[in-house]
Design an enzyme around this catalytic site. Sequence first.
Site, PDB file in Angstrom:
ATOM      1  N   ASP A 103       0.812  -1.306   0.089  1.00  0.00           N
ATOM      2  CA  ASP A 103      -0.009   0.038  -0.023  1.00  0.00           C
ATOM      3  C   ASP A 103       0.835   1.227  -0.060  1.00  0.00           C
ATOM      4  O   ASP A 103       1.907   1.200   0.714  1.00  0.00           O
ATOM      5  CB  ASP A 103      -0.902  -0.010   1.253  1.00  0.00           C
TER       6      ASP A 103
ATOM      7  N   SER B 298     -16.085  -1.519  -9.946  1.00  0.00           N
ATOM      8  CA  SER B 298     -17.160  -0.519  -9.396  1.00  0.00           C
ATOM      9  C   SER B 298     -18.402  -0.661 -10.468  1.00  0.00           C
ATOM     10  O   SER B 298     -18.149  -0.626 -11.570  1.00  0.00           O
ATOM     11  CB  SER B 298     -16.507   0.847  -9.131  1.00  0.00           C
TER      12      SER B 298
ATOM     13  N   TYR C 132     -13.176   8.648 -12.203  1.00  0.00           N
ATOM     14  CA  TYR C 132     -12.839   7.576 -11.385  1.00  0.00           C
ATOM     15  C   TYR C 132     -13.637   6.325 -12.220  1.00  0.00           C
ATOM     16  O   TYR C 132     -12.827   5.114 -12.306  1.00  0.00           O
ATOM     17  CB  TYR C 132     -13.299   7.648  -9.862  1.00  0.00           C
TER      18      TYR C 132
ATOM     19  N   LYS D  65     -11.711   2.633 -13.884  1.00  0.00           N
ATOM     20  CA  LYS D  65     -12.262   1.214 -13.498  1.00  0.00           C
ATOM     21  C   LYS D  65     -12.696   0.553 -14.804  1.00  0.00           C
ATOM     22  O   LYS D  65     -12.210  -0.556 -15.082  1.00  0.00           O
ATOM     23  CB  LYS D  65     -13.417   1.318 -12.486  1.00  0.00           C
TER      24      LYS D  65
END
Length: 346
Positions: free
Chosen positions: A34, A127, A152, A156
């Site tokens: 991360d 998503s 965003y 995806k």
Amino acid sequence: MSTEYVLVTGGAGYIGTHAVVELLQAGYNVVVVDNLVNASMESIGRVEEITGKKVPSHQVDLLDKEAVKKIFQQYKISLVMHFAGLKAVGESVQLPLLYYHTNVGGTVNLLEVMKEFSVKNIIFSSSATVYGAPQYLPVDEKHPTGSCTNAYGKTKFFIEEIIRDVCAADKEWNAVILRYFNPVGAHKSGKIGENPQGVPNNLMPFVAQVAVGRRECLTVFGSDYDTPDGTGVRDYIHIVDLAQGHVAAMKKIQEKCGCVVYNLGTGVGYSVLDMVKAFQKATGKEIPYKIAPRREGDIATVYADPKTAEQELGWKTTRSLEEMCEDLWRWQSNNPHGYAPAPSSS
């Protein structure tokens, strides 16, 4: 035989931590990377408390390809569960290049390194935003994608297409693309949960911060949608149900599934005001709110058709709206400032 690991990118984040808990409890070995832009390693410490297992974790940015390679050299990785990425819808509209560079660029680096090390199994955190404004409801996996209303969602969508192309070019690749609806709630222990930096972009963390006294009032964007009470309707899924969907996807990969896509949702839509009322009922806390104009890029109603995941993964949601609210409140009231220590009063 050397130990095989599941590499979890973005594993210190909200969805990542809950997935790591479920993976460990299902007997998998996990290594987390991360970049900590939107997370803290404190969350991994909490995962270790919950599971009683050590979780090797590394601060690595997927844009740093050499650092990613070092992880693949250090661990024998059999599969990648890919959560890492920026995820604020509003910010993505303002800063599209940052989102394309980070989300798409980081994923291409990851896939190139996977290819180099012959790791050809990936579960990707996508998503429901890839569907854009729904042409019909409930939304199933055959619904057209790509008419996303923000950058965003487009990242995806593009990543899904890239993964599809990789699988088409090399039949040894297996990918499960999971399209999430709206994850809410927290782990039953109250130790891990959603910890947005700054002003929350999502409804329920904002509601919880109002309840705990961090914010004065909830802003409800839009009361003139064509919905029962005029506020936006969404499919909210308990984070632990969502995380268990990833464990089910692990089993699918072992069947050599090629590239497959599943919705992870409940199939039930709740409005913003439904959620506020449910939270008030579950917690006994009053949530003051004010109505504001609609936000750009928001749509009236979207909820999932989750049947395919039930049929093919043997997975379905089991946790109620009440449980989502109770678990969220347990996390927020135990951790009023998220993973950060309380600010000193001096």
